[in-house]
Design a protein around this motif. Sequence first.
Motif, short mmCIF file in Angstrom:
data_model
loop_
_atom_site.label_atom_id
_atom_site.label_comp_id
_atom_site.label_asym_id
_atom_site.label_seq_id
_atom_site.Cartn_x
_atom_site.Cartn_y
_atom_site.Cartn_z
N ASN A 42 -1.85 -1.42 2.38
CA ASN A 42 -1.06 -0.20 2.61
C ASN A 42 -1.25 0.82 1.49
N LYS A 43 -2.49 1.17 1.29
CA LYS A 43 -2.86 2.21 0.35
C LYS A 43 -3.81 3.17 1.07
N ASN A 44 -4.02 4.31 0.48
CA ASN A 44 -4.99 5.27 1.02
C ASN A 44 -4.70 5.66 2.47
N GLY A 45 -3.42 5.82 2.76
CA GLY A 45 -3.07 6.34 4.07
C GLY A 45 -2.97 5.33 5.18
N TYR A 91 -7.95 -1.47 9.76
CA TYR A 91 -6.79 -1.30 8.88
C TYR A 91 -6.92 -2.11 7.60
N SER A 92 -7.65 -3.24 7.66
CA SER A 92 -7.76 -4.14 6.51
C SER A 92 -8.66 -3.58 5.42
N GLY A 93 -9.48 -2.57 5.72
CA GLY A 93 -10.25 -1.86 4.72
C GLY A 93 -11.01 -2.75 3.76
N GLU A 94 -10.82 -2.53 2.46
CA GLU A 94 -11.60 -3.22 1.44
C GLU A 94 -11.32 -4.71 1.34
N VAL A 95 -10.21 -5.18 1.90
CA VAL A 95 -9.89 -6.61 1.81
C VAL A 95 -10.32 -7.34 3.08
N SER A 96 -11.07 -6.69 3.94
CA SER A 96 -11.43 -7.28 5.24
C SER A 96 -12.11 -8.64 5.08
N MET A 97 -13.13 -8.73 4.24
CA MET A 97 -13.84 -9.99 4.12
C MET A 97 -13.05 -11.03 3.33
N LYS A 151 -6.33 1.04 13.30
CA LYS A 151 -5.42 1.22 12.15
C LYS A 151 -4.34 2.22 12.53
N CYS A 152 -3.24 2.18 11.76
CA CYS A 152 -2.17 3.17 11.92
C CYS A 152 -1.99 3.92 10.60
N ARG A 153 -1.69 5.19 10.71
CA ARG A 153 -1.54 6.02 9.51
C ARG A 153 -0.08 6.37 9.23
N ASN A 154 0.82 5.85 10.07
CA ASN A 154 2.26 6.05 9.84
C ASN A 154 3.01 4.76 10.16
N PHE A 155 4.07 4.50 9.40
CA PHE A 155 5.00 3.45 9.79
C PHE A 155 5.91 4.00 10.89
N ILE A 156 6.60 3.10 11.55
CA ILE A 156 7.58 3.55 12.55
C ILE A 156 8.79 4.11 11.81
N PRO A 157 9.19 5.34 12.11
CA PRO A 157 10.23 6.00 11.31
C PRO A 157 11.60 5.33 11.46
N MET A 158 12.35 5.38 10.39
CA MET A 158 13.71 4.85 10.38
C MET A 158 14.67 5.95 10.84
#
Length: 847
Positions: free
Chosen positions: A433-436, A567-573, A719-726
Amino acid sequence: MEHTRQHSRMIDCLNVFQGSVKAQLAESKKYTESIEGEIFIEHSHAKSGLGKAICIQLYSLSKFDSSTGEGKLSHKVHPNRGKHIHNKLNGNRCVEYQLTFKVDRDFGFPGAFDIWNQHKDKFFLQSLSLRVAFRQIIHFECNSWIYPNHLMQKARIFFSNTCYLPSQTPNGLLQLRKQELDALRGDENAERMREWHRAYDYDFYNDLGDPQQGERPILGGSVHYPYPRRGKTGKPHIHSENVKGMFKIDSCIPPDERFRPQKLSEFAKKVIQATLHFVVTQGGSVSREETDQFKSFNEIKELFSGKKRQGVGEWMIKKLEARLPKEIFKEIEPGIKEYTARFPMPQLFAGNELAWKDDEEFGRQMLAGINATVIQCLQAFPPRSKNGVWSSISRSHIEHNLDGLTLQEAMNQWRIFILDHHNYLMPFLGKINKNGVCAYASRTLLFLKDDATLKPLAIELSLPGLLPDTEIHRVFRPWTNGSEAALWQLAKTHVAVNDSGYHQLTSHWLKTHAVVEPFIIATRRQLSVMHPIHRLLDPHFKDTMHINALARSTVLKAGGIIEKTLYSGEVSMELSSLLYKEWRFDEQSLPGDLLKRGMAFHNPDCLTGVQLLFEDYPYGTDGLEIWVAIKRWVTDFCLHFYKDDNSLRSDHEIQEWWSEIKKIGHGDKCNETWWYPMTTLSDLVEALTTLIWISSGLHASVNFGQYGYIGHPLNRPTKCRNFIPMEGTKEFAEFLHDPDKFFLKMLPNRSEITLYMAMLEVLSAPTSDEVYLGQRQSPNWIDDVWIKQRFEQFTEELNEVDKRIVERNADPKLKNRQGPSNIPYKLLYKALWFPMLNHVRVSQQKF
């Protein structure tokens, strides 16, 4: 004096000539029999003189030279009278050359031949056939690139299609069998960077980025990052920034693992077509910033060409030229107008463009979608994390929606199911959950209705808490209208993102590509091509190492397609490595997998030993029928060559093969007790059936429908670029004002979506040389009449399975066979051996 010297030289020349004539006469007396044949060469860059540049020599099967220990040799011949034909055996275009060998009267039957390439260019050798006594034909299936002498330094040896266990090897081939295996094992200190090197060895995944620069950790060989081994190439680390490398089509692997010429050409065209679709959908004259985010659902729809063919404009050609290496662009430029400008419409949306919103389709795809291998029957309620944290889904969330049953009654009837993407994700969410990127760990509970469809009950989305071993949970329930329905849709989207990542990294790459490569390497190093098990497995390994190498250099590397789009980006592997810790070979059999997930129970009266919880599980129903056919075929094949368990235990090649797979190929798992001991024929049959299932049925189910199901970004975003709003926040007010706009802002941007679509288009695209389960590239793949007859029966069994799949798809009582999307389940219909590059199809037709 001068006259005397000239006379003397003439006498010397005459003596030399007479000596040459005598030698030729002696040679002609030595060879008194002829063997006729032909050789088929599929591809060569040589403009002329290739036949003369090829030198071939036969080895006797039974007669051997005591000075060398090798089979007796024929004289050397050069092919002649080359003509272009369509090979009747496999339909490929090739050049046929005639051969005539001179051999001794006592030469016997040939069992091998060697071949030298004295030309400057490589060529692809397809096969060789010989006509011997009593009109018998001996076939040699080669299917390999032959490189020039100045590179190889030694002749290539090929054996006939007759199989021998090591103890049964004819005298003339014993030494050759050993020499060829020694050559394939090679020198562990030798260079592995040249494309003509044939030796196989193992390596860690140290080529995804430079570990010394902190790009990516080495996978394999450590407790923290266990992983299957890959083929050793000696290739330097791949740096993340290499734009043109994103669409690489070639790679450094042993010649026998490389795509054949026709496939390489077709694959290149598919890559170029997908590249064109990608660059076109980035926009023409419009700036990147204006087109990066989708503003409406219509903009997404415009990615696809629909039924209209859209031509290629000049600006598209210029953008394509900028993306592709010069040599590739130059080759395709003349025919570029034949390409289409936009992506084809995915099958899911062609059937029903609103199916992605439907709750029934959401549940159906867990049973009959591209990732139908993850759904589990819930064993205990509520679910609990490995660190002891309980799920926040309560009885009150779901009990009112169980069609009149209490939760306990539903559990007792095995009617509560879970799609669980929670435990393995929680440790990674801080990095992800970095870089958007905005990702949750998720649990989805579903109820099995009386009509065997799955009804979603609740979705739990979780994030790490502020304190260790704590979690923050939100639970969402199905709604049909209002803001709650829109929130429910957002929650389903986050679940789809989790499932997309698991599918690509684990169900597809790890479980059907990465884990198989060590089996291929061990097979090449330890089982002679004459070994019957090598002959059985070889088609299932077709193109796999080439595909895997391309995946590492394009898709999986640091900064590659997966890191840019998932969504897993750099940690995918790293995530893939974590999930490998849970991998067990014995649980990769379909019955074992179904039992583990609680989707079936033991039943000794069934052919498979297991019975599904319910019939309308398309992946399980179709898969078990294919499993039964494969296991029957493998059992009969093994019993034909092995008399008993002792003959298996005494087979040193098979024992070394299995030992190397466990100790080196899957060395991080070598101490596990679940490996088959390989002391009985039952062990061998189970291991081979599992390996073939992974390479055919399992791979077909998770790969060939990718574009059809995932090609549209609304069904399975990456991937998602927003969390579900509270509730009560500014974001929630924004969501209430325009739920559709909020949803679109949550999706990946245009470049990420279209890059992923381009990759899926390549992965799902068929090529003409694919081979289906129940098929062989050549009808002469083995010189054993009984095995050929049994294989024909295997093919017929699979044809019957295909018919039953079609019948089930047409049965209106089986709701999960088509569902709201109107797509019949065909991912196991005519499934392929293994290749990543094909479309939805398991048997007869043109892997």
